[in-house]
Write a protein that holds these residues in place. Structure first.
Motif, short mmCIF file in Angstrom:
data_model
loop_
_atom_site.label_atom_id
_atom_site.label_comp_id
_atom_site.label_asym_id
_atom_site.label_seq_id
_atom_site.Cartn_x
_atom_site.Cartn_y
_atom_site.Cartn_z
N GLY A 7 53.76 43.32 27.28
CA GLY A 7 54.26 44.09 28.40
C GLY A 7 53.65 43.76 29.73
O GLY A 7 53.97 44.38 30.74
N ARG A 8 52.78 42.77 29.77
CA ARG A 8 52.12 42.41 31.03
C ARG A 8 52.78 41.17 31.64
O ARG A 8 53.13 40.23 30.94
N LEU A 33 54.56 38.32 29.46
CA LEU A 33 55.81 38.04 30.16
C LEU A 33 55.46 37.10 31.30
O LEU A 33 54.94 37.52 32.33
N VAL A 34 55.72 35.82 31.09
CA VAL A 34 55.18 34.80 31.97
C VAL A 34 56.23 34.28 32.94
O VAL A 34 57.34 33.93 32.53
N TYR A 82 60.08 40.90 36.03
CA TYR A 82 59.48 41.77 35.02
C TYR A 82 59.14 43.17 35.54
O TYR A 82 58.60 43.99 34.78
N GLY A 83 59.41 43.42 36.82
CA GLY A 83 59.20 44.77 37.36
C GLY A 83 57.77 45.10 37.70
O GLY A 83 57.49 46.22 38.14
N ARG A 84 56.86 44.13 37.57
CA ARG A 84 55.45 44.38 37.85
C ARG A 84 54.72 43.05 37.87
O ARG A 84 55.28 42.01 37.50
N LEU A 85 53.45 43.08 38.27
CA LEU A 85 52.62 41.89 38.19
C LEU A 85 51.22 42.33 37.76
O LEU A 85 50.62 43.20 38.39
N THR A 133 48.79 47.80 39.33
CA THR A 133 48.70 47.67 37.87
C THR A 133 47.27 47.57 37.36
O THR A 133 47.04 47.53 36.14
N GLY A 134 46.30 47.54 38.27
CA GLY A 134 44.92 47.30 37.85
C GLY A 134 44.76 45.91 37.28
O GLY A 134 44.04 45.69 36.30
N GLY A 135 45.43 44.96 37.91
CA GLY A 135 45.49 43.59 37.40
C GLY A 135 44.36 42.72 37.89
O GLY A 135 43.32 43.20 38.38
N ASN A 136 44.56 41.41 37.78
CA ASN A 136 43.48 40.49 38.14
C ASN A 136 44.00 39.12 38.55
O ASN A 136 45.14 38.76 38.25
#
Length: 251
Positions: A7-8, A33-34, A82-85, A133-136
């Motif tokens: 889901g990422r 999801l690349v 994907y609606g997000r990153l 998203t608290g991503g990196n």
């Protein structure tokens, strides 16, 4: 890593071959999801096809890392897909060997733009989404980011800049969930390594100062470190500069 990225959404630049392609496959193997981005759409299609049996999904699109607008468009395309990153891997770049005295203004600007400015523009566009998203971010520098490399003044300066960019962003976003890390690979067995050219009469002993005694690494072995840094297993790793060089700089 199975299921680690379910889901990422992950944007990988320079994804048509070498380290970028290896990272795409590892993220897809983990359910990611690349969005794979590069100038070479035919090679990107081959990379996507090689991931067909993996748990994740791979889409691809154009990126000219030398263009600020193209960098922004690539981030937008990943978010739209994907609606997000959740992850940005700044891998795109190129190493050209030139005698410093012969480097033109255009060549200097090109090398800095390709190997440093593009990562900045991609990061700038991605950060608002990653904060949500608290991503990196995982930046790819080189051993040339921490040491000198002969006939590579612009490339070395740019890769030192990637290390500095990583540290600056890490400090700026200490009060947020965003993580930023950097991988500094040594020599890898990639298509680019097979096609390098050096100036006539270049001193091979100077060039090979950056080579590890254990030889070239596989791109996949370096991709494993990239994917680790992007995963929850590295939740406490922020602002790090990870050497992946067969121990070359250990001494």
């Amino acid at each position: 890593m199975t299921g680690a990225f379910d889901g990422r959404s992950i944007l990988v630049t320079g994804a048509s071959s070498g380290l970028g392609a290896a990272a795409v496959r590892r993220f897809a193997a983990g359910g990611g999801l690349v969005h794979a981005a590069s100038r070479d759409q035919a090679k990107l299609a081959e990379v996507a096809a090689s991931c067909a049996g993996l748990p994740g999904e791979v889409r691809f699109g154009h990126l000219d890392v030398a263009s600020r607008d193209s960098c922004r468009d690539a981030v937008a395309a990943a978010v739209e897909a994907y609606g997000r990153l959740d992850v940005l891997v700044n891998n795109a770049g190129r190493h050209d060997f030139r005698r410093t005295a012969d480097v033109t203004e255009e060549e200097w600007d090109h090398d800095i733009t390709l190997n440093l400015s593009g990562a900045f523009h991609l990061s700038q566009a991605a950060i608002p989404h990653l904060l949500e998203t608290g991503g990196n971010i995982v930046n790819v520098a080189s051993v040339a980011g921490v040491m000198g490399e002969a006939y590579s003044a612009a490339y070395t300066a740019a890769k030192h800049g990637i290390v500095g960019l990583t540290k600056a962003l890490a400090v700026e976003y200490l009060d947020s969930p965003l993580r930023v890390n950097c991988v500094c690979p040594g020599g890898m067995d990639t298509p680019q390594a097979q096609t390098i050219s050096v100036p006539d009469g270049a001193d091979w002993e100077l060039i090979m100062r950056v080579a590890a005694k254990r030889g070239l690494m596989s791109a996949d072995s370096v991709a494993a470190v990239v994917v680790f840094l992007a995963s929850d297993d590295a939740a406490s790793v922020h602002g790090s500069i990870q050497m992946v060089d067969h121990g070359h700089l250990a001494g």
